[in-house]
Motif scaffolding. Sequence first.
Motif, PDB file in Angstrom:
ATOM      1  N   ARG A   1      -9.381  17.108   7.835  1.00 35.97           N
ATOM      2  CA  ARG A   1     -10.758  17.103   8.130  1.00 35.97           C
ATOM      3  C   ARG A   1     -11.690  17.018   6.999  1.00 35.97           C
ATOM      4  O   ARG A   1     -12.406  16.139   6.768  1.00 35.97           O
ATOM      5  CB  ARG A   1     -11.182  18.136   9.364  1.00 35.97           C
ATOM      6  N   VAL A   2     -11.225  17.981   6.105  1.00 38.15           N
ATOM      7  CA  VAL A   2     -12.101  18.108   4.846  1.00 38.15           C
ATOM      8  C   VAL A   2     -12.024  16.809   4.011  1.00 38.15           C
ATOM      9  O   VAL A   2     -12.956  16.270   3.608  1.00 38.15           O
ATOM     10  CB  VAL A   2     -11.652  19.219   4.047  1.00 38.15           C
ATOM     11  N   ALA A   3     -10.890  16.286   3.777  1.00 38.25           N
ATOM     12  CA  ALA A   3     -10.678  14.731   3.409  1.00 38.25           C
ATOM     13  C   ALA A   3     -11.498  13.798   3.896  1.00 38.25           C
ATOM     14  O   ALA A   3     -12.130  13.078   3.322  1.00 38.25           O
ATOM     15  CB  ALA A   3      -9.002  14.640   3.112  1.00 38.25           C
ATOM     16  N   GLY A   4     -11.676  13.828   5.311  1.00 37.25           N
ATOM     17  CA  GLY A   4     -12.229  12.965   5.849  1.00 37.25           C
ATOM     18  C   GLY A   4     -13.789  12.992   5.486  1.00 37.25           C
ATOM     19  O   GLY A   4     -14.310  11.959   5.405  1.00 37.25           O
ATOM     20  N   GLU A   5     -14.473  14.086   5.572  1.00 38.67           N
ATOM     21  CA  GLU A   5     -15.635  14.521   5.308  1.00 38.67           C
ATOM     22  C   GLU A   5     -15.944  13.976   3.698  1.00 38.67           C
ATOM     23  O   GLU A   5     -17.068  13.403   3.617  1.00 38.67           O
ATOM     24  CB  GLU A   5     -16.019  15.930   5.455  1.00 38.67           C
ATOM     25  N   VAL A   6     -15.192  14.262   2.798  1.00 46.60           N
ATOM     26  CA  VAL A   6     -15.204  13.954   1.407  1.00 46.60           C
ATOM     27  C   VAL A   6     -15.299  12.300   1.496  1.00 46.60           C
ATOM     28  O   VAL A   6     -16.231  11.718   0.975  1.00 46.60           O
ATOM     29  CB  VAL A   6     -14.321  14.534   0.710  1.00 46.60           C
ATOM     30  N   LEU A   7     -14.443  11.553   2.185  1.00 46.77           N
ATOM     31  CA  LEU A   7     -14.472  10.255   2.455  1.00 46.77           C
ATOM     32  C   LEU A   7     -15.868   9.632   2.758  1.00 46.77           C
ATOM     33  O   LEU A   7     -16.500   8.787   2.298  1.00 46.77           O
ATOM     34  CB  LEU A   7     -13.260   9.670   3.150  1.00 46.77           C
ATOM     35  N   GLY A   8     -16.173  10.328   3.778  1.00 44.49           N
ATOM     36  CA  GLY A   8     -17.463   9.878   4.632  1.00 44.49           C
ATOM     37  C   GLY A   8     -18.754   9.882   3.472  1.00 44.49           C
ATOM     38  O   GLY A   8     -19.727   9.253   3.344  1.00 44.49           O
ATOM     39  N   CYS A   9     -18.582  11.112   2.839  1.00 40.56           N
ATOM     40  CA  CYS A   9     -19.727  11.342   1.815  1.00 40.56           C
ATOM     41  C   CYS A   9     -19.655  10.228   0.668  1.00 40.56           C
ATOM     42  O   CYS A   9     -20.574   9.780   0.416  1.00 40.56           O
ATOM     43  CB  CYS A   9     -19.545  12.949   1.037  1.00 40.56           C
ATOM     44  N   PHE A  10     -18.413  10.080   0.215  1.00 41.19           N
ATOM     45  CA  PHE A  10     -18.496   9.135  -1.038  1.00 41.19           C
ATOM     46  C   PHE A  10     -18.319   7.634  -0.759  1.00 41.19           C
ATOM     47  O   PHE A  10     -18.574   6.898  -1.622  1.00 41.19           O
ATOM     48  CB  PHE A  10     -17.282   9.518  -2.146  1.00 41.19           C
ATOM     49  N   GLU A  11     -17.958   7.384   0.496  1.00 40.92           N
ATOM     50  CA  GLU A  11     -18.076   6.052   1.170  1.00 40.92           C
ATOM     51  C   GLU A  11     -19.197   5.480   1.636  1.00 40.92           C
ATOM     52  O   GLU A  11     -19.452   4.322   1.561  1.00 40.92           O
ATOM     53  CB  GLU A  11     -16.888   5.664   2.072  1.00 40.92           C
ATOM     54  N   ARG A  12     -20.126   6.225   2.096  1.00 45.97           N
ATOM     55  CA  ARG A  12     -21.247   5.989   2.778  1.00 45.97           C
ATOM     56  C   ARG A  12     -22.407   6.800   2.277  1.00 45.97           C
ATOM     57  O   ARG A  12     -23.466   5.946   1.653  1.00 45.97           O
ATOM     58  CB  ARG A  12     -21.338   6.529   4.113  1.00 45.97           C
ATOM     59  N   THR A  13     -22.212   7.924   2.226  1.00 46.22           N
ATOM     60  CA  THR A  13     -23.788   8.807   1.537  1.00 46.22           C
ATOM     61  C   THR A  13     -24.069   8.363   0.236  1.00 46.22           C
ATOM     62  O   THR A  13     -25.281   8.100   0.013  1.00 46.22           O
ATOM     63  CB  THR A  13     -23.508  10.284   1.965  1.00 46.22           C
ATOM     64  N   VAL A  14     -22.968   8.250  -0.594  1.00 50.18           N
ATOM     65  CA  VAL A  14     -23.512   8.171  -2.207  1.00 50.18           C
ATOM     66  C   VAL A  14     -24.097   6.813  -2.252  1.00 50.18           C
ATOM     67  O   VAL A  14     -25.285   6.745  -3.079  1.00 50.18           O
ATOM     68  CB  VAL A  14     -22.174   8.631  -2.800  1.00 50.18           C
ATOM     69  N   PRO A  15     -23.166   5.842  -1.813  1.00 47.72           N
ATOM     70  CA  PRO A  15     -23.590   4.533  -2.152  1.00 47.72           C
ATOM     71  C   PRO A  15     -24.944   3.946  -1.596  1.00 47.72           C
ATOM     72  O   PRO A  15     -25.882   3.443  -2.249  1.00 47.72           O
ATOM     73  CB  PRO A  15     -22.471   3.450  -1.756  1.00 47.72           C
ATOM     74  N   GLU A  16     -25.099   4.636  -0.235  1.00 50.17           N
ATOM     75  CA  GLU A  16     -26.475   4.241   0.395  1.00 50.17           C
ATOM     76  C   GLU A  16     -27.548   5.107  -0.132  1.00 50.17           C
ATOM     77  O   GLU A  16     -28.630   4.303  -0.476  1.00 50.17           O
ATOM     78  CB  GLU A  16     -26.325   4.739   1.891  1.00 50.17           C
ATOM     79  N   HIS A  17     -27.340   6.118  -0.768  1.00 48.43           N
ATOM     80  CA  HIS A  17     -28.544   6.933  -1.559  1.00 48.43           C
ATOM     81  C   HIS A  17     -28.794   6.341  -2.726  1.00 48.43           C
ATOM     82  O   HIS A  17     -29.905   6.037  -3.102  1.00 48.43           O
ATOM     83  CB  HIS A  17     -27.864   8.281  -1.823  1.00 48.43           C
ATOM     84  N   HIS A  18     -27.606   5.709  -3.546  1.00 42.62           N
ATOM     85  CA  HIS A  18     -27.920   5.042  -4.736  1.00 42.62           C
ATOM     86  C   HIS A  18     -28.586   3.920  -4.439  1.00 42.62           C
ATOM     87  O   HIS A  18     -29.675   3.592  -5.295  1.00 42.62           O
ATOM     88  CB  HIS A  18     -26.675   4.643  -5.625  1.00 42.62           C
ATOM     89  N   ARG A  19     -28.339   2.929  -3.242  1.00 43.15           N
ATOM     90  CA  ARG A  19     -29.018   1.774  -3.141  1.00 43.15           C
ATOM     91  C   ARG A  19     -30.651   2.065  -2.676  1.00 43.15           C
ATOM     92  O   ARG A  19     -31.402   1.261  -3.011  1.00 43.15           O
ATOM     93  CB  ARG A  19     -28.430   1.029  -2.221  1.00 43.15           C
ATOM     94  N   GLU A  20     -30.877   3.259  -1.966  1.00 39.62           N
ATOM     95  CA  GLU A  20     -32.144   3.532  -1.538  1.00 39.62           C
ATOM     96  C   GLU A  20     -33.023   3.932  -2.825  1.00 39.62           C
ATOM     97  O   GLU A  20     -34.161   3.528  -2.928  1.00 39.62           O
ATOM     98  CB  GLU A  20     -32.227   5.043  -0.696  1.00 39.62           C
ATOM     99  N   GLU A  21     -32.306   4.546  -3.836  1.00 38.85           N
ATOM    100  CA  GLU A  21     -33.253   4.759  -4.866  1.00 38.85           C
ATOM    101  C   GLU A  21     -33.508   3.279  -5.631  1.00 38.85           C
ATOM    102  O   GLU A  21     -34.762   3.230  -6.203  1.00 38.85           O
ATOM    103  CB  GLU A  21     -32.338   5.572  -5.905  1.00 38.85           C
TER     104      GLU A  21
END
Length: 170
Positions: free
Chosen positions: A36-56
Amino acid sequence: MQLFVGCHDEIRAGIASLEALAAALAGQRALPEIRRVAGEVLGCFERTVPEHHREEERELWPMIRRSARGEDLQTFEAIAARLRREHHELEAAWAELRRAVEAVARRGDAGGAALEPGRVARLAEAYRNHALFEDEVVVPMAHYLLSPTEQNRLRISVALRRLPVGKGFV
């Protein structure tokens, strides 16, 4: 600006989970629900990080550019160049770790893929430094340069994009 700072907090939590995952795989500590923790890490780095960078890059920076003049604009252009380079470096560092985290999410272990603690530590430090710089330099600069109307426009634009599609919202 709280949407950007809040996203940094979410990403910092993802980094802490990645560090815990690396420590667990190295046998330094137990980590219940490792998949589960690995899945959360994937979600963070596959969705949250790149989306955040693009928003900026697509929302915040163009607004600052339009508002900045003279020396402020020159300063911001140097800042934006640094941040863009860091975005690419952070995403490349994640790409080196991705397979190992995917293997843990699927099987509960790295399956022979390397989740090297040194690489994890370098990514964690680089992201924390990056987010701290944005929080301490870019956010105050945006507060200074953007009018309240522009700040509201940015807030609405980002909030609308983050609404779940297909859930009756959009």
